[in-house]
Design a protein around this motif. Structure first.
Motif, PDB file in Angstrom:
ATOM      1  N   SER A 275       0.824  -1.213   0.000  1.00  0.00           N
ATOM      2  CA  SER A 275       0.000   0.000   0.000  1.00  0.00           C
ATOM      3  C   SER A 275       0.858   1.263   0.000  1.00  0.00           C
ATOM      4  N   CYS A 276       2.098   1.124  -0.572  1.00  0.00           N
ATOM      5  CA  CYS A 276       3.009   2.273  -0.698  1.00  0.00           C
ATOM      6  C   CYS A 276       3.341   2.873   0.688  1.00  0.00           C
ATOM      7  N   GLY A 277       3.294   2.037   1.716  1.00  0.00           N
ATOM      8  CA  GLY A 277       3.612   2.524   3.066  1.00  0.00           C
ATOM      9  C   GLY A 277       2.528   3.394   3.673  1.00  0.00           C
ATOM     10  N   GLU A 278       1.390   3.492   2.996  1.00  0.00           N
ATOM     11  CA  GLU A 278       0.306   4.362   3.502  1.00  0.00           C
ATOM     12  C   GLU A 278      -0.653   3.546   4.381  1.00  0.00           C
ATOM     13  N   ARG A 279      -0.094   2.935   5.410  1.00  0.00           N
ATOM     14  CA  ARG A 279      -0.914   2.216   6.398  1.00  0.00           C
ATOM     15  C   ARG A 279      -0.458   2.671   7.769  1.00  0.00           C
ATOM     16  N   CYS A 280      -1.416   2.819   8.680  1.00  0.00           N
ATOM     17  CA  CYS A 280      -1.006   3.234  10.024  1.00  0.00           C
ATOM     18  C   CYS A 280      -0.274   2.112  10.730  1.00  0.00           C
ATOM     19  N   MET A 281      -0.345   0.881  10.204  1.00  0.00           N
ATOM     20  CA  MET A 281       0.390  -0.240  10.794  1.00  0.00           C
ATOM     21  C   MET A 281       1.617  -0.598   9.943  1.00  0.00           C
ATOM     22  N   ALA A 282       1.928   0.215   8.922  1.00  0.00           N
ATOM     23  CA  ALA A 282       3.106  -0.073   8.094  1.00  0.00           C
ATOM     24  C   ALA A 282       4.337  -0.123   8.983  1.00  0.00           C
ATOM     25  N   LEU A 283       5.271  -1.017   8.662  1.00  0.00           N
ATOM     26  CA  LEU A 283       6.550  -1.022   9.387  1.00  0.00           C
ATOM     27  C   LEU A 283       7.442   0.007   8.722  1.00  0.00           C
TER      28      LEU A 283
END
Ligand code: NAD
Length: 496
Positions: A275-283
């Motif tokens: 998701s291109c790092g657009e997650r609030c849970m992205a590492l």
């Protein structure tokens, strides 16, 4: 060009004195406009929800659950249509959109069990011929304000349970990708939801501020960035509302020297660049314990990044899509420049990536920084892009100190084969959601979701059992039916 409007009292309402463009991030071109509601439209939505409340509140919980059953089926039947909208307006790849919708549907399934969840508590004979019970009553009109990165799932964290509990709802989705929220609201009406129980207003700060201050709104659920979460929490609280406001994140993974590196690298790739790092849970941060491990891990990540397929979300070969818009692309690129300026080593630079046929899209290739230090801006702030920062420490304790010192506490995980270390980590780390060899520990719908520290303002987490508590208020009733003919005098001592 189509203008996305508002959905109030079961029908489309036009208020487009102010509008803004909705972009297709893969092409970089506007694909629609979205209307930005003024205060009168938001108030009309609140009034519609207020008018629908008395009848909906009194509808048996089992009947409310039946609407949720039909809604779940309609979501599944219309999944392709919904996911196409998610990919068009957000940019995420179709597989990722399907995953988002599936995690949203989970929350509808949980809401189907609302009669069981609202059963309350009962005690017989708390005194002579006295029974007592607690029941959970709906609050009234609840507002939900949601971010761009999960346009279908995050609204589904909120209103299925709020509505199943007997509340009525006004949703204000992100103005950057508003279409799926409207389509889903129409499906809920098709499932049999009475008019006015769910209303959707599109808009920006002007609409949000009405929801935070209007006395007709009893509670607010917010998900978005931390500065706005804090504003929402303080403003709505000051206006007497119950509030939960989930904010931003900086999620660290610790890798111990005994970890299974093949699996760890694969897990890190998905969790950092999905998701291109657009997650609030992205590492976004990997803390390596030991220099040899760090050298090895950085080498493997660099190799895998060479093969990461970046392209439009509609192409089944794409693993990562574009960022949401030009301004965000600019912001993330600015972080990359600052990281270099402050001395981090940019091992893989995703700038200047060109996706053939999509030259104007908001694409950025996966980026990897090594030797990141705690004082650097790229470490302190949430980047919300495809940028992974590697840090090097000597011990697990030092890694944990880093995490505990960070202002955010949303998610974290550890990669190891050492059960004792993993247990110590999960027991002591100051973070709300913890993974052990699980890179994205997003709780399932029958647990609840929420971070600690400045990742959440409020006491109760989102969805799951906490949502039942958030969307209801407890009432405790004590009842006495003395036998006929029994006469008692007044008692002046406190009843015991
Ligand atoms: P955002 O804070 O910019 O916007 C969220 C919502 O607030 C939108 O509906 C927007 O219209 C509204 N808003 C924006 N500015 C406002 C203002 N000044 N006053 C009132 N309302 C305003 O967030 P975003 O960019 O849409 O989403 C990304 C952020 O959300 C990231 O920080 C991410 O970590 C966070 N997020 C958190 C979670 C979580 O569960 N903790 C989940 C998803 C996203």
């Amino acid at each position: 060009m189509q203008t996305i409007q508002h959905f109030i009292n079961g029908k489309t309402v036009t208020d487009d004195q102010r509008t803004q463009s909705v972009f297709n991030p893969a092409t970089g071109q506007p694909c629609k406009n979205v209307a930005l509601a003024g205060s009168a439209t938001v108030k009309a939505a609140i009034e519609s929800a207020q008018a629908a409340f008395p009848a909906w509140r009194n509808t048996p919980a089992a009947k409310r659950a039946q609407v949720m059953y039909r809604f779940k089926q309609l979501l599944e039947d219309n999944a392709d249509k919904i996911c196409a909208l998610l990919t068009e307006e957000h940019g995420k790849v179709l597989d990722d959109a399907r995953g988002e919708l599936a995690r949203g549907i989970e929350n509808v399934e949980y809401a189907c069990g609302v009669p069981e969840l609202l059963k309350g508590e009962h005690s017989k004979n708390v005194g002579p011929a006295i029974d007592s019970w607690s029941e959970f009553q709906p609050l009234g009109v609840v507002a939900g304000i949601t971010p761009f990165n999960f346009p279908a799932m995050v609204p589904l964290w909120m209103y299925p349970m709020a509505i199943a509990c007997g509340n009525t709802f006004v949703l204000k989705p992100s103005e950057r990708d508003p279409s799926s929220a409207l389509l889903i609201a129409e499906l809920l009406q098709e499932a049999g939801l009475p008019k006015g129980v769910l209303n959707v207003v599109n808009g920006d700060k002007e609409a949000v501020d009405v929801l935070l201050t209007d006395p007709g709104v009893k509670a607010v659920s917010f998900v978005g960035s931390t500065p706005i979460a804090e504003h929402v929490y303080n403003t709505a609280n000051k206006h007497g509302k119950r509030v939960q406001a989930l904010g931003g994140a900086k999620n660290h993974a610790i890798v111990l020297p005994d970890a299974d590196l093949d699996n760890t690298v694969n897990a890190l790739m998905g969790a950092a660049y999905g998701s291109c790092g657009e997650r609030c849970m992205a590492l976004s941060v990997v803390v390596c314990v030991g220099d040899d491990l760090a050298d090895n891990l950085v080498g493997r990540l660099r190799d895998q990044l060479k093969g990461l397929k970046v392209g439009p979300g509609t192409d089944p070969a794409s693993e990562m899509g574009p960022l949401i818009n030009q301004a965000h692309l600019h912001k993330v690129s600015g972080f990359l420049a600052q990281g270099v300026e402050q001395g981090a080593e940019l091992v893989v630079d995703g700038r200047n990536l060109v996706v053939p046929g999509h030259e104007a899209g908001f694409f950025l290739g996966g980026c990897l920084f090594d030797r990141v230090k705690p004082e650097m801006i790229i470490y302190r702030e949430e980047i919300f892009g495809p940028v992974l920062c590697v840090m090097r420490v000597d011990t697990m304790e030092a890694a944990m100190e880093l995490i505990d010192a960070h202002e955010y506490g949303n998610g974290t995980c550890i990669f190891t084969r050492d059960g004792e270390a993993a247990r110590y980590f999960s027991d002591h780390i100051e973070v709300g959601m913890v993974g052990i060899n699980v890179p994205l520990p997003v709780p399932v719908s029958y647990h609840s979701f929420g971070g600690w520290k400045r990742s959440l303002f409020g006491d109760l987490h989102a969805y799951g059992p906490d949502a039942v508590r958030f969307y209801t208020k407890r009432k405790t009733i004590t009842q006495r039916w003395p036998s006929s003919g029994v006469r008692e005098g007044s008692q002046y001592a406190f009843p015991s």
